[in-house]
Write an enzyme that holds these catalytic residues in place. Sequence first.
Site, short mmCIF file in Angstrom:
data_model
loop_
_atom_site.label_atom_id
_atom_site.label_comp_id
_atom_site.label_asym_id
_atom_site.label_seq_id
_atom_site.Cartn_x
_atom_site.Cartn_y
_atom_site.Cartn_z
N ASP A 192 9.99 5.92 -6.49
CA ASP A 192 9.23 4.80 -5.94
C ASP A 192 8.52 4.09 -7.08
O ASP A 192 9.01 4.08 -8.20
CB ASP A 192 8.20 5.36 -4.93
CG ASP A 192 7.88 4.39 -3.82
OD1 ASP A 192 7.16 3.41 -4.09
OD2 ASP A 192 8.33 4.60 -2.67
N HIS A 225 2.55 1.07 -3.47
CA HIS A 225 3.59 1.58 -2.58
C HIS A 225 3.77 3.09 -2.72
O HIS A 225 3.84 3.82 -1.71
CB HIS A 225 4.90 0.85 -2.84
CG HIS A 225 5.92 1.05 -1.77
ND1 HIS A 225 6.87 2.05 -1.82
CD2 HIS A 225 6.16 0.38 -0.62
CE1 HIS A 225 7.65 1.98 -0.74
NE2 HIS A 225 7.24 0.97 0.01
N SER A 374 9.60 1.83 4.94
CA SER A 374 9.19 2.76 3.89
C SER A 374 8.25 3.81 4.44
O SER A 374 8.33 5.00 4.10
CB SER A 374 8.50 2.01 2.75
OG SER A 374 9.42 1.31 1.96
#
Length: 435
Positions: A192, A225, A374
């Site tokens: 990620d 994220h 996600s």
Amino acid sequence: MKKLPRACFAAAMALMLSACASAPAASLGQRASTPAASAAASMDSRRDIVLAVANPLDPPGTHAGSSLVGYVPPGHYGAGQRAVSQLDDLKQHYGLREVVGWPIKALGLFCIVVEPPAGADRDALLQDLAKDGRVKLAQPLQNYEVYADPPQQGAHKYNDPYADLQRGFVETDAAVAHEASQGGGVHVAIVDTGADLTHPDLKGRIADTHNAVDDDQAAFDGDAHGTEVAGIIAAMGDNHQGIVGMAPKAQLSVYKACWYADRNAGARCNSFTLAKALAGVLDTDARVVNLSLGGPADPLLGKLLDELLRQKRIVVAARPPDGDANGFPDNSPGVIVVRSSASTPAPPGVVSAPGSDILTTQPNGGYDFTSGSSMAAAHVTGIVALLLSIAPDLDADSIRKLLLLDGARPDGLHQVNAAVAVQALRTSLRHAGSP
């Protein structure tokens, strides 16, 4: 959006083949301060090519295996003499400028990212390279993105954050599942962006980090994220603050392959950074790989994904927002694909999980709401860790069947349920005579 309150791989020595001099190679957990470390953001997917040749290493062993360490000419870190010679000949013959390169031990390849000559037709050049017997792989450098909705401005401020705090956790009955398992002993690799290693809910949950993008520690810690995904999977429980992860006792490794070119937009990745990260995962014992990202099909990434699946790793991927499951990594039947729960039935074999308005960890010790497939994938990765903690030898097909068991929402549509999956697994083990 108003935020809620703040509540080794050992170092190896690699022979520098072309220079015949010894130099230390940085460990996986460190960030190499070389041009390769900062090359990813300067690559251009409209122009650059990923090129690979066979990399048989001359005895004695002269490399430390696949690593996230950047390679800088003329050192050829991790390359055998045959690979060095072939790459030099190819660059000279086709007029290629090398940007960066790296070894992939699991595939027996040495890869480089190259820039074609000015004005060259990339498609024609790729066709020529594909016909060259020395070339094992030649493909465009491609871009990928994480699947999170863009930040919403002026979003509703919840006046009862404690109830919403556990939204995805409650909807999947994770607290009930925790009576049997909290994910202990399961190693999860998150490919990620970076993540906030100092966050009070992530301290002690992230065992190691690897950076395939650059050597910027501040940017790594400030990436949103990866911090969000890590919190959903394994935020610490019973610490009197913040949230509880789906598998609060799982061990996390974070591989930064995506970065923010613009902090107000989504993070992006490319073939180069993702390949380095996946090659790094292959060198570990990580049982679960979370890929809350995606993009076009890619030959090199496909080979690495196939190798992960061949080794019985459980790969959890986020379904693209447009529903087109024909790219990387969602196009492989061995991957567990997850979509955000919706008002329409899921395609066959696709798992639905909470992905809207999910409260999770944010950089700088904060918490906030975020949405996207996600986040749905992160919920499922946590449940997979709960199941593997009970039965470590489960394969992907068995896990998918458990995830797709009756977990109906009030509207009758399916949504993954941690308690249902865990209970079904325990029942099947009892029937099989396991303790």
